[in-house]
Design an enzyme around this catalytic site. Structure first.
Site, PDB file in Angstrom:
ATOM      1  N   HIS A   4     -17.769 -21.760 -67.993  1.00 29.13           N
ATOM      2  CA  HIS A   4     -17.521 -20.458 -67.347  1.00 29.13           C
ATOM      3  C   HIS A   4     -16.092 -20.343 -66.785  1.00 29.13           C
ATOM      4  O   HIS A   4     -15.694 -19.254 -66.364  1.00 29.13           O
ATOM      5  CB  HIS A   4     -18.496 -20.222 -66.187  1.00 29.13           C
ATOM      6  N   ASP A  10     -30.001 -26.606 -69.642  1.00 29.09           N
ATOM      7  CA  ASP A  10     -30.701 -25.682 -68.750  1.00 29.09           C
ATOM      8  C   ASP A  10     -31.569 -24.673 -69.501  1.00 29.09           C
ATOM      9  O   ASP A  10     -32.208 -23.824 -68.878  1.00 29.09           O
ATOM     10  CB  ASP A  10     -29.723 -24.979 -67.790  1.00 29.09           C
TER      11      ASP A  10
END
Ligand SMILES: [Zn+2]
Length: 273
Positions: free
Chosen positions: A98, A217
């Site tokens: 990110h 995740d």
């Protein structure tokens, strides 16, 4: 990276790396990246901003840093560089995908996989790189760094709509492929999308190297997201990713369930080998 960059009750805890290093034998410690290596992807002013942090500071709403975070972020980037040099799997934190060219975002400080891709191009004589990102979140930072660069093909498979909000079905470019998947997808959905969308696109690009942003995740028991991938699913994604190019290296992104993470990484290592 087990001792540096403490984050309190934040999901990216040093314990993530501690449980991995306990469970996975034969790891070696990498050297930190140099500022010059990080500067291939990030603005000098931003790098200096991270270096200057000397007390707990929120770099964005999700990303805390303190006086040891710069050192941890350089080690994470350096381990991604070592992975691409040796064909390895970088067990590192903080994660990277990110991180934007001039800003931290979503637990990420420097974009480890992007720095490794640039290193491969600058130092290893590799021209065409594919980055396959199957962390459950869209790899918006990596996408932004390479958006206008036709030597790097970026693919992200992610839950959508979901954090960070980008990477929807209309968000595509010549060398950017976003594969948004609805909440609740499991192994078969991921494998189908990989076989029918990801693999043909990456093969058509003919990369010399594939770098994998491996987040865990999307696992059924991860506390942060809503997907249902299993250990076998991650083994398959790894096996298929490694088959996309003559060279492959892997960089850890997310994965926040401390009791399942070591088994998921072990399954991925099995798939990549
Ligand atoms: Zn993630």
């Amino acid at each position: 990276m087990v001792r540096l960059h403490p984050t309190g009750h934040h999901p990216d805890t040093p314990r993530r790396l501690e449980v991995l290093l306990e469970a996975i034998p034969n790891w070696i410690e990498a050297a930190p990246a140099s500022v010059g290596q990080v500067e291939r992807c990030h603005a000098r002013d931003y790098i200096e901003q991270v270096r200057a942090v000397d007390a707990p500071t929120w770099l964005d709403g999700d990303t805390i840093a303190s006086e040891t975070s710069f050192e941890a972020a350089l080690l994470a980037a350096g381990s991604a560089i070592a992975a691409v040099e040796h064909g390895g799997f970088a067990l590192c934190r903080p994660p990277g995908h990110h991180a934007r060219p001039a800003a931290a975002m979503g637990f990420c400080i420097f974009d480890n996989v992007a720095i490794a891709a640039r290193h491969a191009q600058a130092e290893l004589g590799i021209e065409r790189v594919a980055i396959v990102d199957w962390d459950v979140h869209h790899g918006n930072g990596t996408e932004e760094i390479f958006r206008d660069d036709d030597s790097v093909f970026f693919v992200s498979m992610h839950e959508w709509p979901f954090y960070p909000g980008s990477g929807g079905p209309q968000d595509q470019a010549e060398t950017t492929l976003n594969v948004p998947l609805g909440a609740g997808c499991g192994d078969e959905d991921y494998e189908r999308a990989f076989d029918h969308v990801v693999e043909p696109a990456v093969r058509a690009f003919e990369p010399e190297l594939v770098l994998v942003s491996a987040g865990f995740d999307a696992h059924a028991e991860d506390p942060l997201a809503g997907m249902n991938v299993t250990e076998d699913g991650f083994r398959e994604l790894s096996r298929r990713s490694a088959a996309l190019a003559p060279r492959c290296a892997v960089v850890l992104e997310g994965g926040y369930n401390l009791s399942t993470l070591p088994g998921l990484v072990a399954a991925a290592l099995d798939g990549f080998s």
